[in-house]
Design a protein around this motif. Sequence first.
Motif, PDB file in Angstrom:
ATOM      1  N   GLN A 159     -28.047  46.389  94.760  1.00 26.83           N
ATOM      2  CA  GLN A 159     -26.856  45.315  95.016  1.00 26.83           C
ATOM      3  C   GLN A 159     -25.821  45.338  93.945  1.00 26.83           C
ATOM      4  N   LYS A 160     -26.223  46.202  93.113  1.00 25.35           N
ATOM      5  CA  LYS A 160     -24.782  46.283  92.020  1.00 25.35           C
ATOM      6  C   LYS A 160     -23.358  46.808  93.208  1.00 25.35           C
ATOM      7  N   VAL A 161     -23.707  48.428  93.284  1.00 21.69           N
ATOM      8  CA  VAL A 161     -23.382  49.584  94.128  1.00 21.69           C
ATOM      9  C   VAL A 161     -23.179  48.351  95.552  1.00 21.69           C
ATOM     10  N   ALA A 162     -23.763  47.343  95.937  1.00 19.22           N
ATOM     11  CA  ALA A 162     -23.054  47.338  97.443  1.00 19.22           C
ATOM     12  C   ALA A 162     -22.135  45.558  97.625  1.00 19.22           C
ATOM     13  N   ALA A 163     -22.137  44.930  95.731  1.00 20.80           N
ATOM     14  CA  ALA A 163     -21.217  43.719  95.766  1.00 20.80           C
ATOM     15  C   ALA A 163     -20.141  45.123  95.188  1.00 20.80           C
ATOM     16  N   MET A 164     -20.389  46.476  94.352  1.00 21.60           N
ATOM     17  CA  MET A 164     -19.082  46.475  93.843  1.00 21.60           C
ATOM     18  C   MET A 164     -17.618  47.313  95.599  1.00 21.60           C
ATOM     19  N   ASP A 165     -18.935  47.380  96.226  1.00 21.80           N
ATOM     20  CA  ASP A 165     -18.616  47.871  97.869  1.00 21.80           C
ATOM     21  C   ASP A 165     -17.875  46.701  98.308  1.00 21.80           C
ATOM     22  N   ALA A 166     -18.473  45.867  98.907  1.00 17.01           N
ATOM     23  CA  ALA A 166     -17.848  44.639  99.180  1.00 17.01           C
ATOM     24  C   ALA A 166     -16.067  44.298  98.255  1.00 17.01           C
ATOM     25  N   ARG A 167     -16.352  44.435  97.219  1.00 18.96           N
ATOM     26  CA  ARG A 167     -14.774  43.823  96.225  1.00 18.96           C
ATOM     27  C   ARG A 167     -14.239  45.236  96.773  1.00 18.96           C
ATOM     28  N   LEU A 168     -14.634  46.698  97.091  1.00 21.75           N
ATOM     29  CA  LEU A 168     -13.166  47.427  97.137  1.00 21.75           C
ATOM     30  C   LEU A 168     -13.088  47.635  98.676  1.00 21.75           C
ATOM     31  N   LYS A 169     -14.253  47.195  99.307  1.00 21.48           N
ATOM     32  CA  LYS A 169     -13.292  46.553 100.866  1.00 21.48           C
ATOM     33  C   LYS A 169     -12.482  45.877 101.155  1.00 21.48           C
ATOM     34  N   LYS A 170     -12.461  44.673 100.650  1.00 24.86           N
ATOM     35  CA  LYS A 170     -11.882  43.617 100.187  1.00 24.86           C
ATOM     36  C   LYS A 170     -10.214  43.686  99.666  1.00 24.86           C
ATOM     37  N   GLU A 171     -10.180  44.531  98.918  1.00 25.34           N
ATOM     38  CA  GLU A 171      -8.807  44.910  98.050  1.00 25.34           C
ATOM     39  C   GLU A 171      -8.491  45.713  99.111  1.00 25.34           C
ATOM     40  N   GLN A 172      -9.175  46.710  99.537  1.00 21.09           N
ATOM     41  CA  GLN A 172      -8.411  47.521 100.554  1.00 21.09           C
ATOM     42  C   GLN A 172      -7.840  46.632 101.762  1.00 21.09           C
ATOM     43  N   GLU A 173      -8.522  45.846 101.950  1.00 19.37           N
ATOM     44  CA  GLU A 173      -8.273  45.442 103.606  1.00 19.37           C
ATOM     45  C   GLU A 173      -6.440  44.529 102.999  1.00 19.37           C
ATOM     46  N   ASP A 174      -6.845  43.755 101.690  1.00 21.07           N
ATOM     47  CA  ASP A 174      -5.475  43.627 101.038  1.00 21.07           C
ATOM     48  C   ASP A 174      -4.359  44.330 100.700  1.00 21.07           C
ATOM     49  N   LEU A 175      -4.825  45.657 100.869  1.00 18.14           N
ATOM     50  CA  LEU A 175      -3.541  46.653 100.406  1.00 18.14           C
ATOM     51  C   LEU A 175      -2.705  46.810 102.036  1.00 18.14           C
ATOM     52  N   GLU A 176      -3.624  46.722 102.534  1.00 14.46           N
ATOM     53  CA  GLU A 176      -3.260  46.760 104.303  1.00 14.46           C
ATOM     54  C   GLU A 176      -2.732  46.025 104.620  1.00 14.46           C
ATOM     55  N   ALA A 177      -2.793  44.536 104.717  1.00 15.22           N
ATOM     56  CA  ALA A 177      -1.853  43.601 104.725  1.00 15.22           C
ATOM     57  C   ALA A 177      -1.010  43.600 104.490  1.00 15.22           C
ATOM     58  N   SER A 178      -1.058  43.841 103.206  1.00 13.16           N
ATOM     59  CA  SER A 178       0.477  43.814 102.268  1.00 13.16           C
ATOM     60  C   SER A 178       1.889  44.928 103.287  1.00 13.16           C
ATOM     61  N   ALA A 179       0.789  45.969 103.413  1.00 14.28           N
ATOM     62  CA  ALA A 179       1.752  46.817 103.625  1.00 14.28           C
ATOM     63  C   ALA A 179       2.265  46.951 105.422  1.00 14.28           C
ATOM     64  N   GLN A 180       1.403  46.048 106.078  1.00 15.40           N
ATOM     65  CA  GLN A 180       1.868  45.771 106.772  1.00 15.40           C
ATOM     66  C   GLN A 180       3.066  44.680 107.387  1.00 15.40           C
ATOM     67  N   ASN A 181       2.902  43.669 106.116  1.00 22.63           N
ATOM     68  CA  ASN A 181       3.596  42.412 105.827  1.00 22.63           C
ATOM     69  C   ASN A 181       4.928  43.744 105.898  1.00 22.63           C
ATOM     70  N   LEU A 182       4.470  44.219 104.865  1.00 25.23           N
ATOM     71  CA  LEU A 182       5.647  45.046 104.426  1.00 25.23           C
ATOM     72  C   LEU A 182       6.945  45.377 105.719  1.00 25.23           C
ATOM     73  N   LYS A 183       5.943  46.657 106.597  1.00 20.93           N
ATOM     74  CA  LYS A 183       6.340  46.779 107.859  1.00 20.93           C
ATOM     75  C   LYS A 183       7.311  46.073 108.914  1.00 20.93           C
ATOM     76  N   ARG A 184       6.714  45.151 108.529  1.00 20.22           N
ATOM     77  CA  ARG A 184       6.861  43.964 109.708  1.00 20.22           C
ATOM     78  C   ARG A 184       8.612  43.698 108.681  1.00 20.22           C
ATOM     79  N   ASP A 185       8.587  43.032 107.740  1.00 20.73           N
ATOM     80  CA  ASP A 185       9.701  42.507 107.008  1.00 20.73           C
ATOM     81  C   ASP A 185      10.674  43.583 106.567  1.00 20.73           C
ATOM     82  N   GLU A 186      10.270  44.788 107.256  1.00 18.87           N
ATOM     83  CA  GLU A 186      11.715  46.009 106.199  1.00 18.87           C
ATOM     84  C   GLU A 186      13.185  45.818 106.912  1.00 18.87           C
ATOM     85  N   LEU A 187      12.800  45.081 108.068  1.00 24.67           N
ATOM     86  CA  LEU A 187      14.425  44.458 108.466  1.00 24.67           C
ATOM     87  C   LEU A 187      15.042  43.284 107.634  1.00 24.67           C
TER      88      LEU A 187
END
Length: 164
Positions: A46-74
Amino acid sequence: MKKTVMIIFALCFIGSVQATEVAVVDFRAALLQSSIGQEAAKEPKQKVAAMDARLKKEQEDLEASAQNLKRDELTLSEDEFKKRRQQLGERQNQVRALAANMQRQAKELEQQLIQSLTPKGEAALKALIEERKLDLVLNRQLSLYANADADITDELVKRINKDN
């Protein structure tokens, strides 16, 4: 006379050769597959599953930030773009560090689990060794080849379950 000495020597040699009973076992797998291992592993899983869920959310947030930066680049000024790209890089490093830390914690949880189960597993293994009159038991990962009859992992799991 020579033949008699040779026959006596051969008989002594044959008498000194003993059959060695050898078996292989995957001790870690036996502990984790046993009923006490399955029960004890629930909380760490359960602890590992919670850590995995947190990591996945962080990675998704990071990906969204990268997409936003790419969109706003110009539309961003050069300084603002560099600043956000630097922040994104720092965040990527944080996520990598978080992933490494979580992996380390998961390994520690597994090691603690194995250590807590080892005494019961060793007792069951000793009983199995005495019952089967084994001379040598090797770790399955260390053997190049072992006959299926020589693998006592399943028997060890049954013995651990029986002893509980």
